[in-house]
Design an enzyme around this catalytic site. Structure first.
Site, PDB file in Angstrom:
ATOM      1  N   GLU A  31       0.819  -1.206   0.000  1.00 27.34           N
ATOM      2  CA  GLU A  31       0.000   0.000   0.000  1.00 27.34           C
ATOM      3  C   GLU A  31       0.856   1.259   0.000  1.00 27.34           C
ATOM      4  OE1 GLU A  31      -3.415   2.172   2.765  1.00 27.34           O
ATOM      5  OE2 GLU A  31      -3.116   0.005   2.889  1.00 27.34           O
ATOM      6  N   HIS A  57      -1.844  10.361   0.103  1.00 24.38           N
ATOM      7  CA  HIS A  57      -2.025   8.987  -0.354  1.00 24.38           C
ATOM      8  C   HIS A  57      -2.148   8.926  -1.871  1.00 24.38           C
ATOM      9  CE1 HIS A  57      -3.219   4.776  -0.019  1.00 24.38           C
ATOM     10  NE2 HIS A  57      -4.176   5.037  -0.882  1.00 24.38           N
ATOM     11  N   ASP A  64       3.651 -14.108  11.913  1.00 23.62           N
ATOM     12  CA  ASP A  64       2.274 -14.405  11.504  1.00 23.62           C
ATOM     13  C   ASP A  64       1.404 -13.171  11.717  1.00 23.62           C
ATOM     14  OD1 ASP A  64      -0.280 -15.362  11.068  1.00 23.62           O
ATOM     15  OD2 ASP A  64      -0.033 -17.165  12.285  1.00 23.62           O
ATOM     16  N   LYS A  77      -7.265  -0.596  11.635  1.00 20.93           N
ATOM     17  CA  LYS A  77      -6.645  -1.119  10.414  1.00 20.93           C
ATOM     18  C   LYS A  77      -5.396  -0.310  10.074  1.00 20.93           C
ATOM     19  CE  LYS A  77      -6.131  -1.404   5.706  1.00 20.93           C
ATOM     20  NZ  LYS A  77      -5.420  -0.479   4.784  1.00 20.93           N
TER      21      LYS A  77
END
Length: 437
Positions: free
Chosen positions: A84, A393, A283, A267
């Site tokens: 991202e 972004h 993980d 998130k």
């Protein structure tokens, strides 16, 4: 190869060529030529075939470096694997802000994991619980199944019993085995220990053991990071620092009160933490499961962070008290990560990433990851509270659109700049610009 002075403050790092960045990181971590090559070609198909089933190839993601990190007075360069745009730039910017307040302070609990044994058909739960707790010493001795972890000072540490009298199927008695895994993530060790004690638990309870498995809600294995940043560090031509930190506090309060906002807020935290987990062979799915469960521990899903405006250094901060305003932030969450075993050692690029990071063990790794998560969250909500998330972004996203359109070399930056100027961040427009030259 001589190691450079240990400062992660890398001015203009993003403007350098890949070769120049690699050279700086190689000097920082004293990488050999073979280790530098692993950064580019870390996992062969033959190695991949031994890691998972049905291998047909490899899938590559960018490996970037988060710069400017100062955690507990130690300098870090942060290896991050993420697709991202803006994540690496965001954490580097936030880490630079954090330095104005002395960097991040971080800590962690001992690395204690939980194994669960589910017991069905227990006729007398109170009697079974008493029998199990009375046999604590026997159970812990049986659960000591990992000589390597025991040699490092870890191993089983306690037994707990939980009654679940009402479930969708039948009453259950659940036994928790608490297991200190030291520098291992510990899933295999914990699961093996749960299997070892299950037959004795059946005898003691008169029930039947069904599931014997670790829990990813590792709330006994937590890490936290905090930071205090003066308001002046947030001042720009367009925004007063005091207004910015007030906006950040309001943005966090929104995520504390509203689960719809909290999901996106958390998130963003995991954007940073996951990227380090992937780079180091850990993980990230287990980390996400534990983090989201922990965020709902009081019955409502909430933000994992606490951001608020304080006077001067604040009661939680550092330095002499003053009338100046500062922003105080804290993140705490379960973080079960390892520096030995599993993909951490099977994946050669993960080994190089750990060398760049320079952590001494799993607890230090978790503390650094908590600081990265806090930095990522700070960058995101600062942007949201000021110019909005899309400005920065989408500027980075424009490069992806140029590449997707087929641009190469200097054409990538030229087309991306045009897309931004036109406010048309679309692959179709990038193709038109590529054709027109």
């Amino acid at each position: 190869m001589t190691t450079v002075a240990r400062s992660s403050r890398l001015s203009g790092f993003y403007q350098m060529s890949v070769a120049e960045r690699v050279a700086i990181v190689a000097r920082w971590a004293d990488l050999t030529p073979e280790e530098v090559n692993l950064l580019h070609n870390g996992l062969g198909v033959a190695q991949a075939d031994k890691m998972v089933e049905n291998v047909v190839g490899r899938y590559a993601l960018p490996l970037g470096i988060g710069a400017n990190f100062l955690v507990n007075g130690k300098e870090y360069l942060i290896p991050m694997v993420v697709e991202e745009p803006s994540v690496v730039a965001a954490v580097s910017y936030a880490a630079k802000l954090a330095r104005t307040g002395g960097g991040f302070l971080a800590g962690s609990t001992p690395p204690v994991m939980i194994a669960q044994v589910q017991l069905l058909g227990v006729a007398d739960m109170a009697a079974a619980e008493a029998a199990i707790l009375a046999a604590r010493a026997e159970l812990l001795a049986l659960a000591d199944t990992s000589p390597s972890i025991t040699a490092r000072g870890g191993g089983p540490v306690d037994i707990e019993v939980r009654r679940l009298p009402v479930t969708p199927t039948a009453p259950m008695l659940v036994v928790h085995l608490l297991f200190d895994t030291r520098d291992a993530m510990g899933a295999n060790a914990v699961n093996t220990a749960a299997e070892a004690i299950a037959p004795v638990l059946e005898r003691l309870s008169g029930g039947r053991a069904l599931l014997r498995i670790l829990s990813n809600l590792t709330d006994r294995r937590r890490a936290w990071a905090e930071v205090t940043i003066p308001a002046a560090a947030f001042s720009t031509i367009d925004f007063a620092g005091a207004d910015v930190i007030e906006g950040i506090a309001h943005a966090n309060a929104f995520a504390v009160a509203d689960p719809y906002r909290a999901a996106t807020h958390n998130k963003g935290i995991l954007n940073g933490i996951d990227a380090v987990a992937i780079a180091t062979g850990n993980d990230w799915r287990a980390i996400e499961a534990g983090a989201h469960a922990y965020a709902a521990r009081d019955g409502q899903y909430r933000a994992l962070t606490d951001w608020r405006v304080v006077s001067g250094a604040g009661s939680e901060g550092r330095g002499a008290p003053s009338a100046e305003l500062s922003l105080y932030g804290r993140l705490e969450l379960p973080l079960a990560v390892g520096t030995v075993g599993g993909a951490t050692r099977a994946h050669p690029a993960a080994q190089v990433a750990l060398k760049i990071l320079g952590v001494s063990g799993a607890q230090e790794l978790a503390e650094v990851m908590a600081a990265v998560g806090l930095a990522q969250n700070l960058a995101a909500i600062r942007a949201l509270a000021t110019e909005g998330i899309q400005r920065g972004h989408m500027a980075l996203h424009a490069r992806q659109m140029a590449v997707a359109a087929g641009a190469q070399g200097e054409a990538v930056d030229r087309i991306a700049a045009q897309l931004i100027a036109e406010r048309q961040i679309r692959v179709e427009r990038a193709r038109e610009l590529l054709v027109s030259g």
